[in-house]
Structure formats: C-alpha cells, structure tokens
Design an enzyme around this catalytic site. Structure first.
Site, mmCIF file in Angstrom:
data_model
loop_
_atom_site.group_PDB
_atom_site.id
_atom_site.type_symbol
_atom_site.label_atom_id
_atom_site.label_comp_id
_atom_site.label_asym_id
_atom_site.label_seq_id
_atom_site.Cartn_x
_atom_site.Cartn_y
_atom_site.Cartn_z
ATOM 1 C CG ASP B 9 0.056 9.950 6.066
ATOM 2 O OD1 ASP B 9 0.096 9.085 6.767
ATOM 3 O OD2 ASP B 9 -1.018 10.579 5.623
ATOM 4 C CG ASP B 116 0.275 6.205 10.285
ATOM 5 O OD1 ASP B 116 0.213 7.291 11.362
ATOM 6 O OD2 ASP B 116 -0.833 5.975 9.700
ATOM 7 C CD GLU B 117 0.427 11.731 10.186
ATOM 8 O OE1 GLU B 117 0.425 12.883 9.576
ATOM 9 O OE2 GLU B 117 -0.461 11.178 10.905
#
Lengths: 82, 439
Positions: B9, B116-117
């Site tokens: 993350d 973003d993960e």
C-alpha cells in the site's frame, strides 16, 4: 505557488544508455544548473510521448518537458522558493 | 501448504508523488485536489473554491486531522498552513506503472487492487529471494532507488489477502508487518471491525445490531444465522475472523471482463438550465462511448442518473434497440431518460452508464448504411485523437468553451481537456486493472 509557463528553453542534457538527463538550462537570461533530479515520468498525448523532469535548481523547482520527436524542451512550470 | 501473500500500500500516494516531484513541499501539510477546483466560482490563484474537496492529503496533513474527501474549507480550518496542490494524474499513472513493474519482478501473480495498492502471491517465488520479508525489503529498496525516497509504502505479509491488507494498515508510513497465522486472533482482538477490508460503517452498524462487536464474536456467531443476516459475504467475513482467508490473488491479465462502463460529473454549480445540463450529458455520453470503443465493447442498455442539490438521486434506464458504442445514440436515449428530472430542482451531478456489454466483434454488424457510416466516422475520429491527442477532433456541440486555457491561466469550468480530467469514472476492478495494466 506553482507558476504555469510552457516556455521553450535551451537545455544541456546527457543521453546515456537511452536515459535522458537534463543538466543545465537557460531561463530568463540565466543559466541554471540542475542540482537534483526529483522525479521523471512520461505522458502520452496522442501519438507523442513526452518525458517530464521535475528538477531542483537555484530559485526553486522546475518542471521540464522533453519531446523526443522534435528534440524540443519546454519549461512547463516553476515552483519558486519562498 | 500455507500461502504467502504480500499487500503493498503506497502511503499517501498522490501527495507523496507531489512531494517527490517538489522537495519544497516535503515535510509540509499538503492537499491534492483536481485542477477543476481552481476553475470553480469563488476560487482564487492558489486557493480552490469552497466547493472543492481534498482528493489526497500528505502524511503531515493527515497528522493534523485532514482527511480524504474532506471539503477544502474545512481542511483549511483544521490546518491553516495547508498547501493546495493541483493533481497530476499522468504523474501518478506513470509512477504506478513503474512500481507495478517492480512488484512483478517478485511474482507473476500480482493483483492490482487500486492505483496505489496491489497484492502479490509469493508462495512459490519467495524462496528465490530469501523469504517473504526479504522480498518486502527488496521492494522498498527498489522503490527508493527507482522512484524516489519520498514515495514510501507499507507492506503486510499474511496467509491471505484480507489479512495481509490488515497487516499493512497496522504500521504506517513505511511499515512492514508480518501477521503469522498463530497471531491472527490476537491481532483481530485489538482492532475494531471496520479495520477489516469489507466491513464498512454500515455493515459494522448492522453487526452491532445483531450483537457482534468484536472479531471473536463474529467468529463464534452461528453461521446459518449470519448467512441469513448478511448473505454469503457474512460467511466469508466470519471465515476471515477465524483466520481462514482463502481468496485467490487474481492477476491483472486474468480479471473477468467488466460489466458496465460509467462516468459521472459534478457540475461546478447546481443548475436547472436544461441547455447546460444536456451539454454535460452529451460530454458524458462521449466519454462513455469513447471508453467502450477503446475496449472494443458495445452495450445494449443505458442508464442515466441525476443527483439534485438536496442530494436526492433519481435514476432511469432503457434497453436500446441494438448494441452500440456511439455517443449520439447514447445521448438520445439518455436525454429521454433525464429530461423529466430537469427544470425544477437544481441538478448537482449527472451519471451515464452503459450496461449489458459484449465484445464488439461478437455482435452483428449494423444493417443500415447510416449506422455503418456512423461507425466508420467514430473509428476515423478515434484514430485522429489517438494520434494527435484527446479532443483534437470533437463534436461541434462540445466546442463551446473548449479552449485549453484562458489568458489568466485558468480554464473555463465544465470542460475536460483530457479524457480523465474532472470526470469521475465508475471503474470496477477490471477497468482499473486494464487502465493501469503494464505496457
């Protein structure tokens, strides 16, 4: 605050192993030496792919755009030091 | 064999990328917002309009209480020194591609969870890199080296996806947490229900209503009763509460095709003017049709929705005569659908969604010459725009106000200058995966 410019600028850059690195550029009659290369990224616009370089140089942070098609450089924006 | 899943993350992603690009912003409380925020009424250079919201906050701003989706004026009240930064989606997109390439070095089983993960199943590959912790450390080192030392990530390691995600949340920023199977019950006992991905406030409130306030209570609840209350999802959550997290990591190139393509747009100010609202509707239809054509998809059903100034939502849908990805056909259908809603109550937001999708090559070609020539026209326009940039060729009805930038550097409201700007895509997992899939 970021100032948007989109001004053509002269840049001295190195091209090594397919990596472009701006070293110095002339803006407002001054030659500014790049102190640090903060971030590079590519942006596709139609068939063209621009290379962006966010660099620190005397006076602030500058965003340079390189067009590999016509080898031109633009100073896109400046974030001046307070 | 126990699986080993990594959840990576990126911390305060958009804000961190901005701070990476501009060292003058590092260590400061910054809020990233859309470029449209500076074009809304009431905005001044450097200060967005009171109607804008914080799209992303830096770690420093979060420490002061600024949260994502918080109205900008509220964030400024909490944190007066907050610096407003215009977002650069293309920057985040490129950085995302770079870190996904890094992740892929360590396992081909990579699931893109959001921009973003990502999840990585390293069960079979960790042995080549010295174990799971070594993989996590190498990812962090690669990120520092290849993206920058200000773009950091938290990594969680566990035997399942949801537990790995929980582990990554436990230490931020720049954390690395290993959640062993034997520690799952102990860890879950320390966190509230809402810390688990899949239990939002609404579900947590429902659980409280039936007497579940902890993971131990969730694990012990009769399964049949849980299924009756929460459906299959309730049973899945119970399994996770018991440490049984078996959901597979689905690589980005194996995600099933999407079921719909939608766009929504919040008007700069509420309006009852049909001309203005229909103008936005036309643009939304263009956006949806263009994305459908990009993906080679056609749809057979369209829906249009309106959110009014009082936040009430009205929605209508229609089955089309045939499969299409033509903006004009969509517009004609949507116009009929939303016209009854326009004129009385001010409109705040519009949505257009194309449903019942199929691959364009699988449906019958149009029989009529008019439809066929329309399709050829779409293809020609797309080719020009692909080559010279979005909106180079556009419908005359979209021309008004499309000048990229006014003399003062601000652009007129309501007008996207790229395909993404200012428009909220309703992207299911497939869309996200496809949009940021590695090239």
């Amino acid at each position: 605050m970021e100032e948007l410019l989109s001004e053509p600028v002269d840049v001295i850059a190195t091209f090594k192993e397919r990596v472009v690195t701006p070293r110095r550029f002339r803006w407002q009659g001054r030659v500014l030496t790049v102190k640090t290369l903060n971030l590079t990224y590519r942006v596709k616009n139609g068939g063209a792919t621009y290379r962006y370089f966010s660099v620190s140089a005397p006076g602030g942070t500058y965003l340079l755009r390189f067009d590999p098609l016509d080898l031109s450089w633009l100073l896109e924006s400046v974030y001046p030091e307070e | 064999m126990n699986r080993t899943i990594l959840h990576v993350d990126m911390n305060s992603y958009f804000a961190s990328v901005e701070q990476q690009a501009n060292p003058l912003l590092r260590g400061k409380a910054i809020a990233v917002s859309g470029p449209g925020a500076l074009r809304l009424p009431g905005s001044t250079p450097g200060n967005p309009s009171p109607r804008s919201v914080v799209a992303a906050a830096s770690i420093e701003a979060k420490a002061r209480g600024v949260k994502t989706a918080m109205p900008y004026f509220m964030a400024k009240q909490i944190c007066p020194e907050l610096i407003f930064v215009v977002c650069h989606p293309e920057r985040y997109h490129d950085v995302t591609q770079r870190f996904l390439r890094i992740f892929e070095r360590y396992s081909p089983l990579m699931e893109i969870f959001s921009m973003d993960e990502a999840f990585l199943d390293i069960t079979d590959t960790q042995q080549y890199f010295g174990g799971a912790v070594a993989v996590a450390q190498r990812i962090k080192a690669d990120l520092r080296c290849e993206v920058g030392n200000w773009v950091r990530c938290s990594i969680g390691i566990a035997s399942g996806k949801i537990l790995a995600k929980l582990a990554s949340e436990l230490k931020k920023p720049d954390g690395l947490v290993v959640l062993q199977d034997k520690d799952v019950a102990q860890t879950l006992a320390k966190v509230p229900l809402t810390d688990l991905c899949g239990i939002a406030h609404h579900t947590a409130a429902h659980m409280r209503a039936v007497g579940i306030t902890t993971f131990a209570e969730l694990a012990a609840y009769p399964t049949g009763a849980l299924k009756k209350e929460f459906g299959v999802r309730g049973v899945e959550l119970q399994a996770i509460a018991r440490g049984q997290d078996y959901a597979p990591v689905v690589p980005y190139n194996k995600v099933p095709p999407r079921k719909s393509i939608g766009h929504a747009y919040t008007l700069p100010f509420n309006s009852t003017d049909p001309k203005k609202v229909l103008g936005v509707l036309m643009r939304l239809c263009e956006q949806v049709a263009r994305r459908a054509r990009d993906d080679g998809m056609v749809g057979e059903q369209v829906s249009a929705g309106v959110r009014f100034g009082n936040m009430r939502f009205a929605y209508n849908h229609e089955r089309l005569d045939s499969f299409t990805n033509n903006a004009r056909v969509l517009y004609r259908a949507c116009e009929k659908l939303i016209l009854p809603f326009i004129g009385k109550t001010p409109v705040r937001l519009l949505t257009v969604t194309l449903h019942r999708l199929a691959f364009g090559k699988q449906v019958q070609l149009p029989l009529w010459v008019g439809e066929r020539s329309q399709r050829q026209l779409d293809t020609a326009v797309d080719e020009v725009n692909d080559r010279y940039g979005e909106f180079i060729v556009r419908r005359a009805s979209l021309h008004h106000g499309l000048e990229p930038r006014a003399k003062d550097g601000r652009r007129s409201p309501e007008v996207p200058t790229s395909r993404d700007e200012g428009w909220h895509k309703q992207s299911p997992g497939y869309a996200m995966n496809k949009r940021i899939a590695l090239k």
